[in-house]
Design a protein around this motif. Structure first.
Motif, PDB file in Angstrom:
ATOM      1  N   SER A 143      14.173  -5.456   1.704  1.00  0.00           N
ATOM      2  CA  SER A 143      14.910  -4.251   2.113  1.00  0.00           C
ATOM      3  C   SER A 143      13.996  -3.338   2.937  1.00  0.00           C
ATOM      4  CB  SER A 143      15.417  -3.487   0.893  1.00  0.00           C
ATOM      5  OG  SER A 143      16.406  -4.223   0.215  1.00  0.00           O
ATOM      6  N   PRO A 144      14.423  -2.938   4.139  1.00  0.00           N
ATOM      7  CA  PRO A 144      13.600  -2.052   4.982  1.00  0.00           C
ATOM      8  C   PRO A 144      13.223  -0.748   4.293  1.00  0.00           C
ATOM      9  CG  PRO A 144      15.390  -2.986   6.273  1.00  0.00           C
ATOM     10  CD  PRO A 144      15.641  -3.387   4.848  1.00  0.00           C
ATOM     11  N   ALA A 145      14.127  -0.184   3.494  1.00  0.00           N
ATOM     12  CA  ALA A 145      13.823   1.070   2.799  1.00  0.00           C
ATOM     13  C   ALA A 145      12.664   0.877   1.824  1.00  0.00           C
ATOM     14  CB  ALA A 145      15.064   1.570   2.063  1.00  0.00           C
ATOM     15  N   ASN A 146      12.576  -0.289   1.213  1.00  0.00           N
ATOM     16  CA  ASN A 146      11.472  -0.569   0.293  1.00  0.00           C
ATOM     17  C   ASN A 146      10.156  -0.725   1.041  1.00  0.00           C
ATOM     18  OD1 ASN A 146      13.295  -0.495  -1.777  1.00  0.00           O
ATOM     19  ND2 ASN A 146      13.259  -2.668  -2.235  1.00  0.00           N
ATOM     20  N   VAL A 147      10.213  -1.346   2.232  1.00  0.00           N
ATOM     21  CA  VAL A 147       8.998  -1.506   3.034  1.00  0.00           C
ATOM     22  C   VAL A 147       8.441  -0.131   3.411  1.00  0.00           C
ATOM     23  CG1 VAL A 147       8.035  -2.407   5.195  1.00  0.00           C
ATOM     24  CG2 VAL A 147       9.709  -3.754   3.925  1.00  0.00           C
ATOM     25  N   GLU A 148       9.323   0.807   3.641  1.00  0.00           N
ATOM     26  CA  GLU A 148       8.895   2.169   3.966  1.00  0.00           C
ATOM     27  C   GLU A 148       8.012   2.737   2.846  1.00  0.00           C
ATOM     28  OE1 GLU A 148      11.323   6.096   5.175  1.00  0.00           O
ATOM     29  OE2 GLU A 148      12.209   4.217   5.880  1.00  0.00           O
ATOM     30  N   ARG A 149       8.463   2.558   1.594  1.00  0.00           N
ATOM     31  CA  ARG A 149       7.684   3.048   0.464  1.00  0.00           C
ATOM     32  C   ARG A 149       6.415   2.211   0.276  1.00  0.00           C
ATOM     33  NH1 ARG A 149       5.257   6.827  -1.875  1.00  0.00           N
ATOM     34  NH2 ARG A 149       4.777   6.465  -4.086  1.00  0.00           N
ATOM     35  N   LEU A 150       6.517   0.902   0.481  1.00  0.00           N
ATOM     36  CA  LEU A 150       5.345   0.031   0.346  1.00  0.00           C
ATOM     37  C   LEU A 150       4.273   0.390   1.368  1.00  0.00           C
ATOM     38  CD1 LEU A 150       7.135  -3.396  -0.258  1.00  0.00           C
ATOM     39  CD2 LEU A 150       5.850  -2.072  -1.951  1.00  0.00           C
ATOM     40  N   ASP A 151       4.695   0.809   2.555  1.00  0.00           N
ATOM     41  CA  ASP A 151       3.731   1.240   3.571  1.00  0.00           C
ATOM     42  C   ASP A 151       2.973   2.477   3.117  1.00  0.00           C
ATOM     43  OD1 ASP A 151       4.469  -0.820   5.191  1.00  0.00           O
ATOM     44  OD2 ASP A 151       5.743   0.369   6.522  1.00  0.00           O
ATOM     45  N   GLN A 152       3.686   3.379   2.466  1.00  0.00           N
ATOM     46  CA  GLN A 152       3.043   4.591   1.951  1.00  0.00           C
ATOM     47  C   GLN A 152       2.006   4.259   0.888  1.00  0.00           C
ATOM     48  OE1 GLN A 152       6.329   6.968   0.582  1.00  0.00           O
ATOM     49  NE2 GLN A 152       7.174   7.279   2.644  1.00  0.00           N
ATOM     50  N   LEU A 153       2.234   3.167   0.178  1.00  0.00           N
ATOM     51  CA  LEU A 153       1.307   2.734  -0.877  1.00  0.00           C
ATOM     52  C   LEU A 153       0.204   1.828  -0.345  1.00  0.00           C
ATOM     53  CD1 LEU A 153       4.026   1.927  -3.580  1.00  0.00           C
ATOM     54  CD2 LEU A 153       2.473   3.890  -3.585  1.00  0.00           C
ATOM     55  N   LYS A 154       0.157   1.648   1.006  1.00  0.00           N
ATOM     56  CA  LYS A 154      -0.850   0.792   1.659  1.00  0.00           C
ATOM     57  C   LYS A 154      -0.827  -0.627   1.085  1.00  0.00           C
ATOM     58  CE  LYS A 154      -3.891   4.673   2.777  1.00  0.00           C
ATOM     59  NZ  LYS A 154      -3.444   4.713   4.174  1.00  0.00           N
ATOM     60  N   THR A 155       0.372  -1.181   1.033  1.00  0.00           N
ATOM     61  CA  THR A 155       0.554  -2.490   0.408  1.00  0.00           C
ATOM     62  C   THR A 155      -0.055  -3.618   1.231  1.00  0.00           C
ATOM     63  OG1 THR A 155       2.612  -1.669  -0.553  1.00  0.00           O
ATOM     64  CG2 THR A 155       2.293  -4.044  -0.576  1.00  0.00           C
ATOM     65  N   VAL A 156       0.011  -3.520   2.553  1.00  0.00           N
ATOM     66  CA  VAL A 156      -0.525  -4.594   3.398  1.00  0.00           C
ATOM     67  C   VAL A 156      -2.015  -4.789   3.135  1.00  0.00           C
ATOM     68  CG1 VAL A 156      -0.999  -5.310   5.781  1.00  0.00           C
ATOM     69  CG2 VAL A 156       1.237  -4.355   5.191  1.00  0.00           C
ATOM     70  N   GLU A 157      -2.772  -3.688   3.064  1.00  0.00           N
ATOM     71  CA  GLU A 157      -4.199  -3.788   2.786  1.00  0.00           C
ATOM     72  C   GLU A 157      -4.456  -4.418   1.415  1.00  0.00           C
ATOM     73  OE1 GLU A 157      -2.611  -1.193   3.928  1.00  0.00           O
ATOM     74  OE2 GLU A 157      -3.791  -0.013   5.366  1.00  0.00           O
ATOM     75  N   THR A 158      -3.622  -4.044   0.429  1.00  0.00           N
ATOM     76  CA  THR A 158      -3.761  -4.609  -0.919  1.00  0.00           C
ATOM     77  C   THR A 158      -3.508  -6.111  -0.918  1.00  0.00           C
ATOM     78  OG1 THR A 158      -3.042  -2.528  -1.924  1.00  0.00           O
ATOM     79  CG2 THR A 158      -2.858  -4.500  -3.282  1.00  0.00           C
ATOM     80  N   LEU A 159      -2.499  -6.543  -0.176  1.00  0.00           N
ATOM     81  CA  LEU A 159      -2.162  -7.964  -0.119  1.00  0.00           C
ATOM     82  C   LEU A 159      -3.249  -8.773   0.585  1.00  0.00           C
ATOM     83  CD1 LEU A 159       1.649  -7.641   0.734  1.00  0.00           C
ATOM     84  CD2 LEU A 159       0.656  -8.299  -1.465  1.00  0.00           C
ATOM     85  N   VAL A 160      -3.850  -8.183   1.622  1.00  0.00           N
ATOM     86  CA  VAL A 160      -4.938  -8.877   2.322  1.00  0.00           C
ATOM     87  C   VAL A 160      -6.129  -9.094   1.395  1.00  0.00           C
ATOM     88  CG1 VAL A 160      -6.643  -8.690   4.185  1.00  0.00           C
ATOM     89  CG2 VAL A 160      -4.242  -8.117   4.621  1.00  0.00           C
ATOM     90  N   LYS A 161      -6.430  -8.108   0.561  1.00  0.00           N
ATOM     91  CA  LYS A 161      -7.527  -8.259  -0.404  1.00  0.00           C
ATOM     92  C   LYS A 161      -7.241  -9.386  -1.395  1.00  0.00           C
ATOM     93  CE  LYS A 161      -9.239  -3.518  -0.148  1.00  0.00           C
ATOM     94  NZ  LYS A 161      -9.407  -2.228  -0.875  1.00  0.00           N
ATOM     95  N   LEU A 162      -5.959  -9.533  -1.758  1.00  0.00           N
ATOM     96  CA  LEU A 162      -5.590 -10.634  -2.652  1.00  0.00           C
ATOM     97  C   LEU A 162      -5.814 -11.982  -1.976  1.00  0.00           C
ATOM     98  CD1 LEU A 162      -2.315  -9.335  -4.383  1.00  0.00           C
ATOM     99  CD2 LEU A 162      -4.570  -9.620  -5.403  1.00  0.00           C
TER     100      LEU A 162
END
Length: 456
Positions: A143-162
């Protein structure tokens, strides 16, 4: 007694038949009530039961309608019970294929604890918990609305570390890559991934053999390839060759996703023609996939062939491998996606030698005209382009006219789609040009002789 009963239900819910019996017996509202219990030794088996039942689509709907999501999200923050958090995340993972459930997770504040668990190094010691958490992030990110919140939580950086730290766990990697794919559908996240140095890790994953992982990696690299700077990194790491090699994989889903990923890779490569020719046997491999029984594989391969054929030397090679006949063999399809990309492939394959004429002789024109009766605008656009290129041959124009294409083309010219307008108008122009030439020849042949000619 409640604890013993919930543990018994948890044990028997491994059977899909038992799940159906449990639903009919009224277990859903009872489990929903137990989620609110203050006794955690009752809550844990209750959530475990719900997690196992969530494989069933009917139970997923029941979880949603009974309002369990809010309580499940609440238990995600119960740090004293890692097993409880795992089953809550698994339930969200399984239920979040539904858009309404994804919205409910966000509204209940479920994205924050999920990302926090993925960020917390302690969770990396518990692989089932981490797999459940990353799976939940993946599915909620649809859901695009969820990605908006995930971006605020810096999720991409977290996933790259994983990606850096869980290389031995393919299940977790598959979920992480799936989540990145959903996040990278937004352009700003592509640059975020590149700055986090995530592309080398993704390209390296192409060397793995785990099918679910190989299904996801090409799709996330497809999103990366839309970014010019990211595409340069993929090229430097020889990523396109590795994606191309996945076309040999036994899994149709891997083949389809690899072919689909090649489309932007070829389009945005520095010298796509030369790059593709460097892959030994690569062009023969992709043409042979047109024999696949899987419709999605065929559609994705046709999309890739349309890009390959834009280079005239590569088009000559795939023509020698019999691409024209193979494409014609597919024109009778009823699948909308295949029709769209098949028409595009035919359009760009017309540019070499006698291909345009051969498409007409082999009977591709009449079925393509019928594509214009589809309701899908994407099919109209690519079909009009194919008809325009095919109309360069006079005999094809006659076949099109006899097939009633003019009515469809006139309607297409009046649309607001510029590309569709242009292709339809070009095809009409070629048909009209042939008609005028035919009328001129007919007038010359039927013109009465002058008086001087009669005397002579």
């Amino acid at each position: 007694m409640a604890k013993a009963a919930t543990r018994a239900l948890w044990a028997i819910s491994r059977s899909s038949k038992n799940i159906q019996v449990m639903m009919k017996s009224g277990s859903v509202p009872l489990l929903a009530r137990l989620l609110r219990s203050i006794h955690m030794d009752v809550v844990v088996p209750a959530v475990g039961t719900i997690s196992q039942c969530a494989d069933d689509p009917g139970y997923q709907l029941a979880i949603q309608t009974e309002g369990m999501i809010r309580d499940i999200v609440r238990h995600l923050s119960t740090e004293e019970y890692p097993m409880l958090r795992r089953y809550c995340a698994e339930t969200i993972f399984k239920c979040s294929e539904n858009a309404l459930t994804r919205d409910m997770v966000r509204q209940a504040g479920g994205l924050d604890p999920l990302v926090n668990m993925a960020r917390n190094p302690k969770t990396k010691e518990d692989k089932p918990l981490l797999a459940a958490v990353t799976g939940a992030i993946w599915k909620t990110a649809i859901s695009p609305a969820n990605v908006e919140r995930l971006d605020q939580l810096k999720t991409v950086e977290t996933l790259v570390k994983l990606l850096e730290n869980v290389e031995e766990d393919e299940g977790v990697l598959s979920n992480v890559v799936g989540a990145l794919c959903e996040c990278l559908k937004f352009e700003h996240n592509r640059s975020t991934l590149r700055r986090a140095d995530g592309i080398p890790h993704l390209v390296n994953l192409l060397n793995y053999t785990y099918p679910p992982l190989l299904e996801n990696v090409p799709m996330v690299l497809r999103e990366c390839a839309e970014d010019e700077d990211s595409m340069r990194i993929i090229e430097e790491l020889d990523g396109v060759r590795l994606i191309w090699s996945l076309l040999k994989n036994d899994s149709p889903r891997v083949q389809a996703n690899a072919a689909w990923s090649l489309v932007p890779c070829i389009r945005h490569a520095t010298d796509s023609g030369e790059m593709v020719r460097c892959f030994v046997g690569g062009l023969e491999l992709i043409v042979n996939l047109l024999k696949s029984p899987d419709t999605r594989v065929l559609a994705c391969v046709c999309a890739a062939i349309a890009e390959v054929a834009k280079d005239i030397e590569n088009l000559a090679v795939i023509t020698d491998h019999g691409v024209v006949q193979m494409l014609v063999d597919l024109v009778g399809t009823e699948d909308v996606l295949l029709r769209q990309h098949l028409a595009s492939a035919i359009a760009y394959c017309c540019a070499w030698g006698s291909n345009c004429k051969m498409f007409g002789r082999l009977g591709a024109i009449t079925p393509l005209v019928q594509y214009m009766a589809d309701e899908d605008p994407d099919v109209h656009r690519t079909t009009a382009l194919a008809l325009y290129h095919l109309s360069q041959n006079p005999f094809n124009c006659i076949t099109m006219h006899e097939g009633g294409v003019v009515t469809f083309l006139l309607k297409a010219v009046s649309t607001k789609d510029y590309k569709l307008q242009e292709a339809a108008a070009g095809c009409l122009a070629n048909i009209r040009k042939l008609a005028l030439e035919a009328e001129t020849v007919h007038l010359i042949r039927t013109k009465p002789a002058s008086s001087d000619e009669d005397v002579n």
